[in-house]
Design a protein around this motif. Structure first.
Motif, PDB file in Angstrom:
ATOM      1  N   LYS A 183       0.825  -1.199   0.000  1.00  0.00           N
ATOM      2  CA  LYS A 183       0.000   0.000   0.000  1.00  0.00           C
ATOM      3  C   LYS A 183       0.867   1.260   0.000  1.00  0.00           C
ATOM      4  CE  LYS A 183      -2.641  -0.887   3.565  1.00  0.00           C
ATOM      5  NZ  LYS A 183      -3.707  -0.638   4.581  1.00  0.00           N
ATOM      6  N   ASP A 184       2.007   1.181   0.642  1.00  0.00           N
ATOM      7  CA  ASP A 184       2.907   2.333   0.638  1.00  0.00           C
ATOM      8  C   ASP A 184       3.343   2.675  -0.782  1.00  0.00           C
ATOM      9  OD1 ASP A 184       2.755   2.617   3.351  1.00  0.00           O
ATOM     10  OD2 ASP A 184       4.640   1.590   3.775  1.00  0.00           O
ATOM     11  N   ALA A 185       3.685   1.647  -1.563  1.00  0.00           N
ATOM     12  CA  ALA A 185       4.087   1.876  -2.953  1.00  0.00           C
ATOM     13  C   ALA A 185       2.941   2.462  -3.751  1.00  0.00           C
ATOM     14  CB  ALA A 185       4.566   0.566  -3.587  1.00  0.00           C
ATOM     15  N   LEU A 186       1.737   2.026  -3.461  1.00  0.00           N
ATOM     16  CA  LEU A 186       0.564   2.529  -4.163  1.00  0.00           C
ATOM     17  C   LEU A 186       0.301   3.992  -3.796  1.00  0.00           C
ATOM     18  CD1 LEU A 186      -1.840   2.194  -5.976  1.00  0.00           C
ATOM     19  CD2 LEU A 186      -3.008   0.925  -4.171  1.00  0.00           C
ATOM     20  N   PHE A 187       0.406   4.325  -2.530  1.00  0.00           N
ATOM     21  CA  PHE A 187       0.197   5.720  -2.124  1.00  0.00           C
ATOM     22  C   PHE A 187       1.264   6.618  -2.739  1.00  0.00           C
ATOM     23  CE2 PHE A 187       0.908   9.364   0.659  1.00  0.00           C
ATOM     24  CZ  PHE A 187      -0.365   9.900   0.693  1.00  0.00           C
ATOM     25  N   ASP A 188       2.510   6.150  -2.753  1.00  0.00           N
ATOM     26  CA  ASP A 188       3.577   6.947  -3.360  1.00  0.00           C
ATOM     27  C   ASP A 188       3.301   7.194  -4.838  1.00  0.00           C
ATOM     28  OD1 ASP A 188       4.786   6.950  -0.917  1.00  0.00           O
ATOM     29  OD2 ASP A 188       6.366   5.517  -1.445  1.00  0.00           O
ATOM     30  N   ALA A 189       2.733   6.208  -5.509  1.00  0.00           N
ATOM     31  CA  ALA A 189       2.393   6.371  -6.924  1.00  0.00           C
ATOM     32  C   ALA A 189       1.283   7.408  -7.102  1.00  0.00           C
ATOM     33  CB  ALA A 189       1.965   5.030  -7.521  1.00  0.00           C
ATOM     34  N   ILE A 190       0.328   7.436  -6.175  1.00  0.00           N
ATOM     35  CA  ILE A 190      -0.748   8.445  -6.217  1.00  0.00           C
ATOM     36  C   ILE A 190      -0.144   9.836  -6.100  1.00  0.00           C
ATOM     37  CG2 ILE A 190      -2.732   9.359  -4.968  1.00  0.00           C
ATOM     38  CD1 ILE A 190      -3.419   6.471  -4.179  1.00  0.00           C
ATOM     39  N   VAL A 191       0.779  10.005  -5.165  1.00  0.00           N
ATOM     40  CA  VAL A 191       1.437  11.303  -4.971  1.00  0.00           C
ATOM     41  C   VAL A 191       2.232  11.690  -6.211  1.00  0.00           C
ATOM     42  CG1 VAL A 191       3.164  12.552  -3.632  1.00  0.00           C
ATOM     43  CG2 VAL A 191       1.527  11.052  -2.472  1.00  0.00           C
ATOM     44  N   ASP A 192       3.001  10.745  -6.730  1.00  0.00           N
ATOM     45  CA  ASP A 192       3.826  11.024  -7.908  1.00  0.00           C
ATOM     46  C   ASP A 192       2.960  11.417  -9.100  1.00  0.00           C
ATOM     47  OD1 ASP A 192       6.533  10.858  -9.285  1.00  0.00           O
ATOM     48  OD2 ASP A 192       5.392   9.433 -10.492  1.00  0.00           O
ATOM     49  N   GLU A 193       1.856  10.715  -9.268  1.00  0.00           N
ATOM     50  CA  GLU A 193       0.946  11.014 -10.376  1.00  0.00           C
ATOM     51  C   GLU A 193       0.375  12.426 -10.238  1.00  0.00           C
ATOM     52  OE1 GLU A 193      -1.342   9.488 -13.829  1.00  0.00           O
ATOM     53  OE2 GLU A 193       0.361   8.690 -12.730  1.00  0.00           O
ATOM     54  N   ALA A 194       0.002  12.793  -9.018  1.00  0.00           N
ATOM     55  CA  ALA A 194      -0.613  14.105  -8.799  1.00  0.00           C
ATOM     56  C   ALA A 194       0.369  15.244  -9.027  1.00  0.00           C
ATOM     57  CB  ALA A 194      -1.188  14.187  -7.388  1.00  0.00           C
ATOM     58  N   TRP A 195       1.633  15.033  -8.674  1.00  0.00           N
ATOM     59  CA  TRP A 195       2.610  16.118  -8.730  1.00  0.00           C
ATOM     60  C   TRP A 195       3.489  16.088  -9.977  1.00  0.00           C
ATOM     61  CZ3 TRP A 195       2.794  20.422  -5.835  1.00  0.00           C
ATOM     62  CH2 TRP A 195       2.042  20.440  -4.648  1.00  0.00           C
ATOM     63  N   THR A 196       3.191  15.211 -10.918  1.00  0.00           N
ATOM     64  CA  THR A 196       3.945  15.173 -12.172  1.00  0.00           C
ATOM     65  C   THR A 196       3.216  16.009 -13.210  1.00  0.00           C
ATOM     66  OG1 THR A 196       4.832  12.963 -11.737  1.00  0.00           O
ATOM     67  CG2 THR A 196       4.853  13.720 -14.017  1.00  0.00           C
ATOM     68  N   PRO A 197       3.818  17.090 -13.680  1.00  0.00           N
ATOM     69  CA  PRO A 197       3.136  17.947 -14.664  1.00  0.00           C
ATOM     70  C   PRO A 197       2.822  17.190 -15.944  1.00  0.00           C
ATOM     71  CG  PRO A 197       5.101  19.033 -13.768  1.00  0.00           C
ATOM     72  CD  PRO A 197       5.150  17.603 -13.323  1.00  0.00           C
ATOM     73  N   GLN A 198       1.635  17.427 -16.497  1.00  0.00           N
ATOM     74  CA  GLN A 198       1.282  16.825 -17.778  1.00  0.00           C
ATOM     75  C   GLN A 198       2.104  17.444 -18.908  1.00  0.00           C
ATOM     76  OE1 GLN A 198      -0.899  14.167 -17.958  1.00  0.00           O
ATOM     77  NE2 GLN A 198      -0.684  14.368 -15.732  1.00  0.00           N
ATOM     78  N   VAL A 199       2.383  18.732 -18.784  1.00  0.00           N
ATOM     79  CA  VAL A 199       3.208  19.438 -19.758  1.00  0.00           C
ATOM     80  C   VAL A 199       4.234  20.251 -18.988  1.00  0.00           C
ATOM     81  CG1 VAL A 199       3.292  21.128 -21.621  1.00  0.00           C
ATOM     82  CG2 VAL A 199       1.323  19.598 -21.423  1.00  0.00           C
ATOM     83  N   ARG A 200       5.507  20.018 -19.262  1.00  0.00           N
ATOM     84  CA  ARG A 200       6.568  20.752 -18.582  1.00  0.00           C
ATOM     85  C   ARG A 200       7.423  21.457 -19.628  1.00  0.00           C
ATOM     86  NH1 ARG A 200       9.684  21.223 -14.080  1.00  0.00           N
ATOM     87  NH2 ARG A 200       8.343  19.913 -12.802  1.00  0.00           N
TER      88      ARG A 200
END
Length: 206
Positions: A58-75
């Motif tokens: 679950k920790d890996a899954l939560f980290d993926a949620i955070v990474d997905e949210a904070w990764t810009p779609q366009v940089r």
């Protein structure tokens, strides 16, 4: 065949998105500690083997949620020019507004706040993996602009906190309490512009 490979990649991406969506929902409603990976697999309509292969904990899954949210779609392809702080701050401010203004971001913050009493480590990981890397990017820009002589900044941490705070106060925090808060693109752009102009008025070279 290339087409077959692309198809499988799209299927995998769709399953990953379904898993992240289901996990975010269940973590928020049932609680992080009371949600199992098996329950998430059921909600996402994927097999447990598929979920465990991508997210063994679950920790890996939560980290993926955070990474997905904070990764810009366009940089932007290049780093902002520290000798042109108006353009640079506008680019960073716009990127930040896009990140915190996406619907999933408010849900992530609500999840972390709701689970703070029982799972306080979620807030720390959300901060360390999500906001902090972006904040450090803005802080480094203020330092670079100060070194370049284009801004008069003695404390880049405070300057970054002030500018990002002005943006999130309009784009993110009302959404935490008002479910119908959804400012249009022009209103968000105006909030970013005002934050940039206020920052330049405070730290611009006179």
């Amino acid at each position: 065949m290339p087409g077959t490979s692309s198809f499988h990649q799209q299927v995998a991406a769709d399953k990953r998105a379904a898993i992240l969506t289901a996990a975010t929902t269940l973590f928020g409603t049932r609680g992080f500690a009371r949600t199992s990976l098996a329950q998430i697999a059921t909600a996402a309509q994927v097999s447990k083997a598929t979920l465990f292969k991508q997210f063994p904990t679950k920790d890996a899954l939560f980290d993926a949620i955070v990474d997905e949210a904070w990764t810009p779609q366009v940089r932007p392809s290049a780093h902002p020019d520290p000798t042109d702080p108006e353009t640079g701050l506008r680019a960073l401010g716009t990127l930040y507004a896009d990140l915190v203004g996406q619907p999933g971001m408010a849900g992530l913050f609500r999840l972390v706040i709701a689970q703070a009493p029982s799972s306080p480590e979620l807030g720390r990981r959300q901060f360390d993996l999500g906001k902090l890397p972006f904040f450090e990017e803005v802080r480094r820009y203020f330092r670079a602009a100060a070194d370049a002589g284009s801004l008069d900044v003695e404390d880049p941490t405070t300057a970054a906190t002030q500018m990002l705070g002005m943006i999130s106060s309009f784009v993110l925090w009302p959404r935490m309490f008002l479910t119908d808060w959804n400012p249009g693109a022009s209103a968000v752009a105006h909030a970013v512009e005002e934050a940039v102009l206020t920052t330049l008025a405070r730290y611009g070279r006179r």
